[in-house]
Design a protein around this motif. Structure first.
Motif, PDB file in Angstrom:
ATOM      1  N   PHE A  15      19.720  61.144  26.673  1.00 52.65           N
ATOM      2  CA  PHE A  15      19.104  60.569  25.482  1.00 52.65           C
ATOM      3  C   PHE A  15      18.872  61.639  24.412  1.00 52.65           C
ATOM      4  O   PHE A  15      19.089  61.407  23.222  1.00 52.65           O
ATOM      5  CB  PHE A  15      17.785  59.890  25.838  1.00 52.65           C
ATOM      6  N   GLY A  16      18.435  62.817  24.865  1.00 55.14           N
ATOM      7  CA  GLY A  16      18.210  63.907  23.915  1.00 55.14           C
ATOM      8  C   GLY A  16      19.502  64.395  23.293  1.00 55.14           C
ATOM      9  O   GLY A  16      19.546  64.713  22.101  1.00 55.14           O
ATOM     10  N   GLY A  17      20.574  64.442  24.098  1.00 55.17           N
ATOM     11  CA  GLY A  17      21.871  64.863  23.574  1.00 55.17           C
ATOM     12  C   GLY A  17      22.395  63.905  22.522  1.00 55.17           C
ATOM     13  O   GLY A  17      22.909  64.330  21.481  1.00 55.17           O
ATOM     14  N   LEU A  18      22.264  62.604  22.787  1.00 53.14           N
ATOM     15  CA  LEU A  18      22.675  61.611  21.797  1.00 53.14           C
ATOM     16  C   LEU A  18      21.881  61.779  20.507  1.00 53.14           C
ATOM     17  O   LEU A  18      22.461  61.779  19.410  1.00 53.14           O
ATOM     18  CB  LEU A  18      22.473  60.198  22.350  1.00 53.14           C
ATOM     19  N   PHE A  19      20.556  61.937  20.629  1.00 52.23           N
ATOM     20  CA  PHE A  19      19.740  62.074  19.419  1.00 52.23           C
ATOM     21  C   PHE A  19      20.126  63.325  18.641  1.00 52.23           C
ATOM     22  O   PHE A  19      20.162  63.316  17.407  1.00 52.23           O
ATOM     23  CB  PHE A  19      18.253  62.101  19.766  1.00 52.23           C
ATOM     24  N   SER A  65      23.068  55.992  27.908  1.00 52.43           N
ATOM     25  CA  SER A  65      23.035  56.601  26.574  1.00 52.43           C
ATOM     26  C   SER A  65      24.182  56.101  25.697  1.00 52.43           C
ATOM     27  O   SER A  65      24.076  56.110  24.469  1.00 52.43           O
ATOM     28  CB  SER A  65      23.062  58.131  26.666  1.00 52.43           C
ATOM     29  N   SER A  66      25.283  55.633  26.314  1.00 50.73           N
ATOM     30  CA  SER A  66      26.354  55.055  25.502  1.00 50.73           C
ATOM     31  C   SER A  66      25.915  53.709  24.923  1.00 50.73           C
ATOM     32  O   SER A  66      26.278  53.360  23.795  1.00 50.73           O
ATOM     33  CB  SER A  66      27.641  54.894  26.326  1.00 50.73           C
ATOM     34  N   PHE A  67      25.122  52.947  25.688  1.00 47.25           N
ATOM     35  CA  PHE A  67      24.544  51.710  25.155  1.00 47.25           C
ATOM     36  C   PHE A  67      23.543  52.036  24.045  1.00 47.25           C
ATOM     37  O   PHE A  67      23.466  51.324  23.039  1.00 47.25           O
ATOM     38  CB  PHE A  67      23.855  50.914  26.269  1.00 47.25           C
ATOM     39  N   LEU A  68      22.794  53.102  24.237  1.00 52.04           N
ATOM     40  CA  LEU A  68      21.846  53.515  23.202  1.00 52.04           C
ATOM     41  C   LEU A  68      22.575  53.923  21.934  1.00 52.04           C
ATOM     42  O   LEU A  68      22.106  53.642  20.820  1.00 52.04           O
ATOM     43  CB  LEU A  68      20.996  54.677  23.730  1.00 52.04           C
ATOM     44  N   ALA A  69      23.738  54.555  22.077  1.00 53.20           N
ATOM     45  CA  ALA A  69      24.521  54.958  20.903  1.00 53.20           C
ATOM     46  C   ALA A  69      24.941  53.749  20.078  1.00 53.20           C
ATOM     47  O   ALA A  69      24.856  53.776  18.840  1.00 53.20           O
ATOM     48  CB  ALA A  69      25.754  55.753  21.345  1.00 53.20           C
ATOM     49  N   THR A  70      25.381  52.679  20.741  1.00 50.48           N
ATOM     50  CA  THR A  70      25.767  51.487  19.987  1.00 50.48           C
ATOM     51  C   THR A  70      24.551  50.796  19.376  1.00 50.48           C
ATOM     52  O   THR A  70      24.663  50.171  18.321  1.00 50.48           O
ATOM     53  CB  THR A  70      26.552  50.491  20.867  1.00 50.48           C
ATOM     54  N   ASP A  71      23.387  50.935  20.024  1.00 49.29           N
ATOM     55  CA  ASP A  71      22.166  50.387  19.425  1.00 49.29           C
ATOM     56  C   ASP A  71      21.778  51.178  18.171  1.00 49.29           C
ATOM     57  O   ASP A  71      21.328  50.603  17.179  1.00 49.29           O
ATOM     58  CB  ASP A  71      21.017  50.402  20.434  1.00 49.29           C
ATOM     59  N   PHE A  72      21.943  52.503  18.216  1.00 54.91           N
ATOM     60  CA  PHE A  72      21.732  53.313  17.006  1.00 54.91           C
ATOM     61  C   PHE A  72      22.627  52.800  15.880  1.00 54.91           C
ATOM     62  O   PHE A  72      22.180  52.582  14.749  1.00 54.91           O
ATOM     63  CB  PHE A  72      22.109  54.774  17.285  1.00 54.91           C
ATOM     64  N   LEU A  73      23.901  52.624  16.198  1.00 59.58           N
ATOM     65  CA  LEU A  73      24.874  52.218  15.180  1.00 59.58           C
ATOM     66  C   LEU A  73      24.594  50.802  14.688  1.00 59.58           C
ATOM     67  O   LEU A  73      24.698  50.525  13.484  1.00 59.58           O
ATOM     68  CB  LEU A  73      26.290  52.317  15.756  1.00 59.58           C
ATOM     69  N   SER A  74      24.247  49.906  15.600  1.00 67.63           N
ATOM     70  CA  SER A  74      23.928  48.528  15.204  1.00 67.63           C
ATOM     71  C   SER A  74      22.740  48.499  14.261  1.00 67.63           C
ATOM     72  O   SER A  74      22.757  47.829  13.224  1.00 67.63           O
ATOM     73  CB  SER A  74      23.626  47.671  16.441  1.00 67.63           C
ATOM     74  N   GLU A  75      21.701  49.242  14.622  1.00 65.09           N
ATOM     75  CA  GLU A  75      20.457  49.216  13.851  1.00 65.09           C
ATOM     76  C   GLU A  75      20.613  49.870  12.487  1.00 65.09           C
ATOM     77  O   GLU A  75      20.066  49.387  11.487  1.00 65.09           O
ATOM     78  CB  GLU A  75      19.350  49.917  14.644  1.00 65.09           C
TER      79      GLU A  75
END
Length: 239
Positions: A15-19, A65-75
């Motif tokens: 999660f930290g790496g994605l952020f 974290s890949s699901f979190l990445a698409t949530d970042f992009l969606s939001e």
């Protein structure tokens, strides 16, 4: 270091790496992280460990974290960019399947020391990666679709496009993750493990995904806060 502690470290690093990628590179960072996770998770998922009283495959935190990445992009950027990240992940998986299948076909030099391990590691790679690809494609595209369905619903009910972020983040991810786990585990490991073990692994993976999905919500709020602040100051590298 115990497996439990290693999983916690892996979750924080994922999660930290994605952020960090997002903070440094904006939209492009999220898409790059998706590609990185696709490769690493598909290698890591071949490892079976015991942790928190459950038998489970690795790769759960990276896939989360890949699901979190698409949530970042969606939001922050919209459905089109979130879908593009999913297709980047699919293309990355296809490339990895191709090259990892070619590696084991080479005739090694008499001085080679790695080919035996490579063949052991990647003997089942095509099957595992195809199952992973199917699970990833179905669940991620569904996750993006459902995220925006929930967003439209909450916007209509509340009159705000920012409220209920926690709901669209978790309601979409938890359902999509269930589909991902079922497709992947039964596609990749059917016949390799007995049914009891396979069901145990599947249940354990979903329990892990429930916790990781709940824990990723603050990161979406933080990403939106940083994005809004930087954009207002005119110094965001988002496009």
């Amino acid at each position: 270091m115990s497996n439990e502690l290693l999983l916690i470290v892996s979750l924080v690093a994922s999660f930290g790496g994605l952020f960090l990628f997002f903070r440094l590179f904006g939209k492009a960072g999220c898409m790059a992280w998706t590609a990185v996770c696709t490769i690493l998770a598909n290698v890591e998922v071949m490892i079976l460990v015991n942790a928190f009283g459950m038998e489970q495959t690795l790769g759960n935190t990276l896939f989360a974290s890949s699901f979190l990445a698409t949530d970042f992009l969606s939001e922050l950027y919209g459905k089109k960019d979130a879908d593009r990240a999913v297709w980047i992940g699919i293309a990355t998986s296809c490339a990895f399947i191709l090259f990892s299948s070619l590696w084991v076909l080479y005739t090694p030099s008499p001085n080679d020391w790695a080919m035996g391990s490579i063949k052991t590691l990647f003997a089942h790679t095509p099957r595992i990666l195809i199952a992973s690809l199917a699970g990833y494609a179905v669940s991620e595209l569904f996750d993006v679709w459902m995220y925006h369905k929930w967003w439209n619903f909450t916007k209509k009910k509340s009159g705000s496009s920012t409220k209920y972020l926690w709901l669209r983040n978790n309601a979409s991810t938890l359902v999509a993750q269930a589909a991902n786990i079922f497709i992947f585990n039964f596609g990749a490991f059917w016949g390799m493990y007995d049914m009891k073990t396979l069901l145990s692994i599947t249940a354990a993976c979903y329990v892990i995904y429930v916790f990781t999905s709940l824990l990723d919500t603050p990161f979406v709020y933080l990403a939106r806060k940083v994005y809004t602040k930087q954009k207002a100051e005119g110094k965001w590298i988002s496009e």
